[in-house]
Design a protein around this motif. Structure first.
Motif, mmCIF file in Angstrom:
data_model
loop_
_atom_site.group_PDB
_atom_site.id
_atom_site.type_symbol
_atom_site.label_atom_id
_atom_site.label_comp_id
_atom_site.label_asym_id
_atom_site.label_seq_id
_atom_site.Cartn_x
_atom_site.Cartn_y
_atom_site.Cartn_z
ATOM 1 N N ARG A 1 -1.282 -1.501 10.030
ATOM 2 C CA ARG A 1 -0.190 -2.255 11.795
ATOM 3 C C ARG A 1 1.038 -2.078 11.020
ATOM 4 O O ARG A 1 1.109 -2.513 10.154
ATOM 5 C CB ARG A 1 -0.660 -3.855 11.022
ATOM 6 C CG ARG A 1 -2.161 -3.957 11.507
ATOM 7 C CD ARG A 1 -2.387 -5.437 11.179
ATOM 8 N NE ARG A 1 -4.022 -6.316 11.749
ATOM 9 C CZ ARG A 1 -4.507 -6.590 13.000
ATOM 10 N NH1 ARG A 1 -3.435 -6.421 14.192
ATOM 11 N NH2 ARG A 1 -5.392 -6.465 12.759
ATOM 12 N N ALA A 2 1.517 -1.491 12.019
ATOM 13 C CA ALA A 2 2.784 -1.232 12.419
ATOM 14 C C ALA A 2 2.593 -0.673 13.158
ATOM 15 O O ALA A 2 2.552 -0.607 14.193
ATOM 16 C CB ALA A 2 3.036 -0.390 11.331
ATOM 17 N N PRO A 3 4.647 -0.878 13.497
ATOM 18 C CA PRO A 3 5.139 -0.556 15.078
ATOM 19 C C PRO A 3 4.759 0.731 15.175
ATOM 20 O O PRO A 3 4.550 1.777 14.572
ATOM 21 C CB PRO A 3 6.628 -0.833 15.073
ATOM 22 C CG PRO A 3 7.032 -1.708 14.091
ATOM 23 C CD PRO A 3 5.601 -1.541 12.679
ATOM 24 N N GLU A 4 4.097 0.865 16.538
ATOM 25 C CA GLU A 4 3.939 2.468 16.797
ATOM 26 C C GLU A 4 4.615 3.115 15.983
ATOM 27 O O GLU A 4 4.621 4.579 15.772
ATOM 28 C CB GLU A 4 3.412 2.665 18.516
ATOM 29 C CG GLU A 4 2.771 3.644 19.021
ATOM 30 C CD GLU A 4 2.204 3.891 20.305
ATOM 31 O OE1 GLU A 4 2.835 3.160 20.843
ATOM 32 O OE2 GLU A 4 1.294 5.102 20.448
ATOM 33 N N SER A 5 5.938 3.485 17.261
ATOM 34 C CA SER A 5 7.384 4.750 16.492
ATOM 35 C C SER A 5 7.112 4.987 14.919
ATOM 36 O O SER A 5 6.849 5.637 14.693
ATOM 37 C CB SER A 5 8.913 3.616 16.362
ATOM 38 O OG SER A 5 8.774 2.436 16.050
ATOM 39 N N LEU A 6 6.892 3.835 13.972
ATOM 40 C CA LEU A 6 6.530 4.080 12.073
ATOM 41 C C LEU A 6 5.155 4.500 11.681
ATOM 42 O O LEU A 6 5.482 5.674 11.768
ATOM 43 C CB LEU A 6 5.962 2.721 11.885
ATOM 44 C CG LEU A 6 6.658 3.232 10.289
ATOM 45 C CD1 LEU A 6 7.856 3.151 9.717
ATOM 46 C CD2 LEU A 6 6.080 1.823 9.574
ATOM 47 N N ARG A 7 4.124 4.316 12.878
ATOM 48 C CA ARG A 7 2.475 5.029 12.532
ATOM 49 C C ARG A 7 3.498 6.614 12.849
ATOM 50 O O ARG A 7 2.193 7.447 12.224
ATOM 51 C CB ARG A 7 1.738 4.239 13.583
ATOM 52 C CG ARG A 7 1.428 3.552 12.868
ATOM 53 C CD ARG A 7 0.190 2.262 13.459
ATOM 54 N NE ARG A 7 0.609 1.538 14.571
ATOM 55 C CZ ARG A 7 -0.091 1.822 15.850
ATOM 56 N NH1 ARG A 7 -0.969 2.624 16.385
ATOM 57 N NH2 ARG A 7 0.315 1.334 17.021
ATOM 58 N N CYS A 8 3.741 6.162 14.758
ATOM 59 C CA CYS A 8 4.080 8.327 14.836
ATOM 60 C C CYS A 8 4.523 9.100 13.729
ATOM 61 O O CYS A 8 4.297 10.017 13.680
ATOM 62 C CB CYS A 8 4.390 8.508 16.324
ATOM 63 S SG CYS A 8 2.656 7.927 17.340
ATOM 64 N N ARG A 9 5.827 8.340 13.627
ATOM 65 C CA ARG A 9 6.454 8.820 12.083
ATOM 66 C C ARG A 9 5.488 9.423 10.995
ATOM 67 O O ARG A 9 5.731 10.434 10.736
ATOM 68 C CB ARG A 9 8.140 8.236 12.231
ATOM 69 C CG ARG A 9 8.822 9.078 11.302
ATOM 70 C CD ARG A 9 10.446 7.922 11.485
ATOM 71 N NE ARG A 9 10.028 7.470 10.316
ATOM 72 C CZ ARG A 9 10.300 5.970 10.362
ATOM 73 N NH1 ARG A 9 10.782 5.874 11.370
ATOM 74 N NH2 ARG A 9 10.453 5.147 9.341
ATOM 75 N N GLU B 1 7.452 -2.479 4.081
ATOM 76 C CA GLU B 1 7.779 -0.758 3.733
ATOM 77 C C GLU B 1 7.343 0.238 2.456
ATOM 78 O O GLU B 1 6.784 1.482 3.293
ATOM 79 C CB GLU B 1 9.337 -0.427 3.521
ATOM 80 C CG GLU B 1 10.442 -1.384 5.034
ATOM 81 C CD GLU B 1 9.817 -0.893 6.787
ATOM 82 O OE1 GLU B 1 9.394 0.876 6.427
ATOM 83 O OE2 GLU B 1 9.788 -0.660 7.935
ATOM 84 N N ALA B 2 7.482 -0.357 1.285
ATOM 85 C CA ALA B 2 6.146 -0.179 0.596
ATOM 86 C C ALA B 2 7.016 2.008 0.267
ATOM 87 O O ALA B 2 5.581 2.417 0.482
ATOM 88 C CB ALA B 2 4.665 0.171 0.993
ATOM 89 N N ALA B 3 7.879 1.822 -0.446
ATOM 90 C CA ALA B 3 8.293 3.127 -0.553
ATOM 91 C C ALA B 3 7.148 3.982 -0.986
ATOM 92 O O ALA B 3 7.052 3.412 -2.422
ATOM 93 C CB ALA B 3 9.182 3.661 -0.699
ATOM 94 N N GLY B 4 6.870 5.089 -1.334
ATOM 95 C CA GLY B 4 6.329 6.216 -2.100
ATOM 96 C C GLY B 4 4.739 5.764 -2.139
ATOM 97 O O GLY B 4 4.235 5.968 -3.037
ATOM 98 N N ILE B 5 4.205 4.986 -0.980
ATOM 99 C CA ILE B 5 3.337 3.993 -1.147
ATOM 100 C C ILE B 5 1.604 5.470 -1.518
ATOM 101 O O ILE B 5 0.930 5.346 -1.533
ATOM 102 C CB ILE B 5 2.078 2.425 -0.976
ATOM 103 C CG1 ILE B 5 1.089 1.617 -0.827
ATOM 104 C CG2 ILE B 5 1.953 3.281 1.230
ATOM 105 C CD1 ILE B 5 1.132 0.634 -0.224
ATOM 106 N N ARG B 6 2.342 5.904 -0.670
ATOM 107 C CA ARG B 6 1.011 7.224 -0.133
ATOM 108 C C ARG B 6 1.577 8.093 -0.889
ATOM 109 O O ARG B 6 -0.268 8.291 -1.651
ATOM 110 C CB ARG B 6 1.055 7.764 0.851
ATOM 111 C CG ARG B 6 0.407 8.621 1.718
ATOM 112 C CD ARG B 6 0.510 8.728 3.483
ATOM 113 N NE ARG B 6 -0.429 8.233 3.877
ATOM 114 C CZ ARG B 6 0.157 7.922 6.108
ATOM 115 N NH1 ARG B 6 0.982 8.695 6.025
ATOM 116 N NH2 ARG B 6 -0.722 6.759 6.166
ATOM 117 N N ASP B 7 1.972 8.798 -2.196
ATOM 118 C CA ASP B 7 1.615 9.057 -3.022
ATOM 119 C C ASP B 7 0.866 8.929 -4.078
ATOM 120 O O ASP B 7 0.280 8.840 -5.018
ATOM 121 C CB ASP B 7 3.114 9.406 -3.547
ATOM 122 C CG ASP B 7 3.951 10.727 -1.625
ATOM 123 O OD1 ASP B 7 3.082 11.801 -1.870
ATOM 124 O OD2 ASP B 7 5.790 10.679 -2.563
ATOM 125 N N ALA B 8 1.323 7.289 -4.254
ATOM 126 C CA ALA B 8 0.868 6.228 -5.351
ATOM 127 C C ALA B 8 -0.798 6.060 -5.639
ATOM 128 O O ALA B 8 -1.644 6.661 -6.277
ATOM 129 C CB ALA B 8 1.420 5.051 -5.330
#
Lengths: 349, 493
Positions: free
Chosen positions: A304-312, A285-292
């Motif tokens: 690679r992730a479930p579509e629901s996660l990618r859309c969210r 899940e890697a919380a905060g990865i985008r900001d880092a």
């Protein structure tokens, strides 16, 4: 399949404002944002149109499998130097639209660096020819390269001309045991020296380094670098390119493009480092990865992730408001009715 | 979609008063004698005086100048060192020239990350000089690299001798900072291998100052090869020399440089540089190899074998750095050497598939007779980028017009042979009519829509690079083939 078929499909969709989802082999359905619209299957628009080994270019239709292109090139000792992944049957159109490059990207450059020209069908059903078949061409805006990585949101890449290169005459892969930080330090140090490093891959305490070039250059580099020679190196780089290596396993995979020297402290889940330190893979899940990633001067893709996660979360790092506005205007200029792969790159495009 | 160029009627006093509000007196030129040096770039045949020249000293002032011009609807032409060869920096009579000459600082050279952050007014060669202590350099090397600036290189996607192996500017720039005509800042690209969204870096590089003004450039630095050596081969026949180029590529060799000069070119440069060129040869090839000493030795041996098999009448390999530089001296000095034997010359920039070289050279020989002008040929043979040098005398009535027509015919033949009207100099004002030959209406309209996405009022470098459809219609009228009229949908003048 004739080009007219694609042109007609796009014109009809434009008239009725119905979104289309452009698809070749579907090998990258996992990649990017939402999949919306009726499938426009272009895989039957295929075949190599022109291949001139001494001019270093190949022109092929979008549905041509990469395997077919690479087989033709191999007969003349040439290659697609950006070493694109095939996954399951990738086609040329999808390869350029997705803009994904493989292990050799660190030495040779990315997909966009090899695009010389395209035949594009825009969202109004117009056939447009940009670029050409020569290596140096600065007439007009470089639309061909803009299209690499645009995920089909600006048009159907009906035909693409790519620059090709000779295969290296010699190749050798060396293995080193070292930590993540030591690998990054070494890769950056070696990168500043005239060494023929054509790929690098760090995973679980082991760094694999591929050298490619003339016999003399590869032998000299091997003597200088030490390490141990890899067994079955072709297989190793193939599973890295195709991401069937265990490093890429698991439900959620993040792709971070970073400055090669960047440290990303405190982030758990590092799976692999490629491209001399410029590409890093994280799992979970890697919380905060985008900001880092942004703070480190790069960006993170929810790869690679479930579509629901990618859309969210959005598959791709968000753009600044100024850049997003520009993207919208560009999208509109090629696809006035918004029918092409809506939401695949950004929800707003 | 406007199909004609926007016209501008600038109030000179109002513009001057507004610019004085944002720039100190020493950053603003408006007297005719001060404007005169800016009336043209390296293409001196086309000249125009701007209303003012702005020389901002920081990004804030660039933003202020652009906002001012945007508000008043005044055209802006950005300019680096003015070494461009296609008139891309030629001023607009109703506009201002925005000189980035004072943005001349190298902000950072990062040895470990192998990159440099520079301002747009930094000279190309200065980047390599700053990187040299670290064993690194910036690969794209236009012939004018001693003077031309990185900002100009980005605008024109400049090339040079090393493009074949190391790529153009677009392959070597990682990030740019751009100010839009509205005065908004965009950061495009990054020090990472790629950036999210569309590849705007590819779109901006080579856009000839039409989409934004660059205020900072991050470039990739690469390790300096330990050794470079050059093979010089003579050919009794131009076609054979062209075949030799193809044979080198077919053998799987991508040399660091692969250049060709024809007999008129060697005849002009030899007395000038005394490089030891074979004056009996119809063409000579210069093929450079770089890398480690072992690598170079291996490649030189292979190249020599290929050239021998391709029928070279004489082959020499540079035995020292001094000799290597002497072999290159003539190629690098070809332009001034030609300048010594003719009052004026006109340098063209077409690109063709390599296999059509002999055909193109034969056609140029015919054109020499047709236009009654001499032409020498030097070119980047490795990538098919020609630089025919058409010799003329501007003082003789009609000679410039004949030279211009000669050049246009070469460019149009380049397109017909499967090439492009420009490989590295840009379209500018010079080749704007030939854009109508290379591209059809839908592509030109797409270019104009892209322009509009960045610059709605068309204020950045108007009249350059992308022609209006009216212009093409007018140009097309002169070239009616088989009764087919181009752009039949447009009204004729």
């Amino acid at each position: 399949m004739r080009l007219d078929y694609i042109v007609d499909a796009l014109s009809l969709a434009a008239d009725s404002r119905s979104p289309l989802r452009i698809r070749g082999a579907g090998s990258k359905d996992f990649y990017g944002g939402m999949l919306a619209g009726d499938v426009l299957d272009v895989s039957a628009y295929r075949g190599i149109v022109a291949y001139e080994p001494t001019e270093l270019y190949i022109t092929a239709r979008c549905g041509t499998p990469l395997a077919e292109i690479e087989a033709a090139l191999a007969e003349k000792g040439q290659m697609l130097a950006f070493e694109p992944p095939h996954f399951s049957g990738a086609t040329l159109g999808g390869c350029v639209a997705a803009g994904l490059s493989g292990p050799r990207r660190q030495q040779a450059g990315a997909v966009r660096d090899f695009v010389l020209g395209v035949k594009l069908i825009d969202g109004a059903g117009q056939v447009l020819d940009f670029g050409g078949q020569v290596m140096k061409n600065v007439a007009g805006y470089d639309v061909s390269r803009l299209l690499a990585g645009s995920l089909g949101t600006l048009g159907v890449l009906a035909e693409v001309t790519l620059k090709v290169l000779p295969k290296p005459v010699a190749e050798q892969t060396l293995l080193f045991e070292m930590s993540e930080s030591e690998a990054l330090a070494r890769l950056n140090q070696w990168g500043g020296q005239p060494l023929p490093i054509s790929a690098s891959f760090w995973h679980a305490g082991q760094l694999s380094l591929r050298l490619a070039g003339t016999h003399a250059a590869v032998e000299a580099a091997c003597r200088m670098l030490g390490g141990t020679a890899a067994v079955a190196p072709e297989q190793l780089w193939l599973v890295i390119r195709e991401q069937t290596h265990p490093a890429f396993a698991g439900g959620v995979l993040w792709r971070l493009a970073l400055p090669s020297t960047a440290a990303v402290p405190g982030l758990a889940g590092l799976r692999a480092i490629e491209w001399g330190g410029g590409l890093r893979w994280y799992g979970g899940e890697a919380a905060g990865i985008r900001d880092a990633a942004t703070a480190a001067g790069g960006h993170a893709v929810l790869y690679r992730a479930p579509e629901s996660l990618r859309c969210r979360e959005g598959a791709f790092a968000p753009l600044s408001p100024a850049l997003l506005a520009l993207h919208r205007r560009l999208k509109k200029s090629f696809d006035p009715h918004g029918i092409l792969n809506p939401g695949r790159l950004y929800a707003e495009l | 979609m406007p199909s004609s160029e926007p016209t501008f009627a600038t109030d000179r006093q109002l513009l001057a008063a507004n610019l004085r509000n944002v720039l100190l007196a020493h950053c603003l030129l408006s007297d005719e004698e001060d404007l005169r040096p800016y009336e043209c770039d390296g293409l001196t045949a086309y000249r125009e005086l701007p209303l003012a020249v702005c020389l901002p000293e920081n990004e804030g002032q660039v933003i202020d100048v652009l906002r001012t011009c945007h508000r008043l609807g005044v055209p802006v032409v950005a300019r680096g060192a003015g070494t461009g060869l296609s008139g891309g920096a030629m001023p607009h009579a109703q506009g201002v020239v925005l000189s980035l000459a004072r943005f001349n600082k190298i902000l950072r050279v990062d040895r470990e990350a192998r990159l440099a952050v520079v301002q747009p007014g930094v000279r190309n060669l200065a980047v390599s000089e700053a990187a040299a202590p670290f064993g690194l350099y910036y690969a794209p090397d236009p012939s004018s690299q001693i003077a031309c600036t990185l900002g100009g290189n980005v605008a024109e996607n400049s090339g040079g001798v090393h493009c074949l192996k190391y790529g153009l500017t677009v392959h070597n720039v990682l990030r740019i900072r751009v100010v839009s005509i509205e005065g908004e800042i965009f950061e495009i690209g990054s020090a990472a291998p790629d950036a999210p969204g569309y590849d705007l870096l590819a779109l901006l590089i080579g856009s000839e100052g039409m989409l934004g003004v660059v205020t900072e450039v991050t470039v990739k630095l690469v390790p300096k090869p330990e050794l470079a050596q050059v093979v010089m081969a003579s050919f009794a026949d131009v076609a054979k020399a062209g075949d030799a180029v193809a044979a080198i590529i077919a053998a799987g060799i991508i040399p660091a440089g692969l250049e060709m000069m024809d007999k008129p070119a060697t005849a002009a440069v030899e007395p000038y540089v005394k490089a030891g060129y074979d004056l009996d040869a119809a063409a000579i090839l210069l093929c450079e190899s770089d890398g480690t000493p072992e690598e170079v030795a291996e490649e030189i041996a292979r190249v020599t074998a290929v050239l021998t098999a391709a029928g070279a009448s004489d082959i020499r390999v540079s035995q020292s750095e001094a000799e290597r530089l002497r072999f290159w001296a003539g190629r690098k000095a070809a332009f001034p050497a030609i300048g010594r034997i003719t009052p004026d010359y006109y340098c063209m920039d077409g690109t063709i598939p390599r296999k059509r070289l002999a055909e193109m050279l034969a056609a140029i020989a015919e054109m020499e007779k047709k236009y009654r002008l001499r032409c020498a040929n030097v070119f980047h043979a490795g990538d098919g980028n020609l630089h025919p040098l058409i010799m003329y005398d501007a003082a003789q009535a009609g000679e410039w017009a004949r030279a211009e027509a000669f050049g246009a015919e070469i460019l149009e033949l380049s397109v017909a042979l499967g090439g492009s009207i420009t490989g590295e100099h840009g379209v500018g004002i010079e080749k704007i009519n030939q854009m109508c030959v290379q591209y059809k209406t839908p592509e030109l309209e797409a270019f104009r829509r892209i322009k509009t996405a960045f610059d709605e009022q068309g204020l950045l470098n108007p009249g350059k690079a992308v022609p209006s459809l009216h212009r093409c219609a007018e140009y097309g009228r002169m070239h009616v083939h088989h009764g087919d009229l181009k752009f039949p949908e447009l009204e004729r003048f």
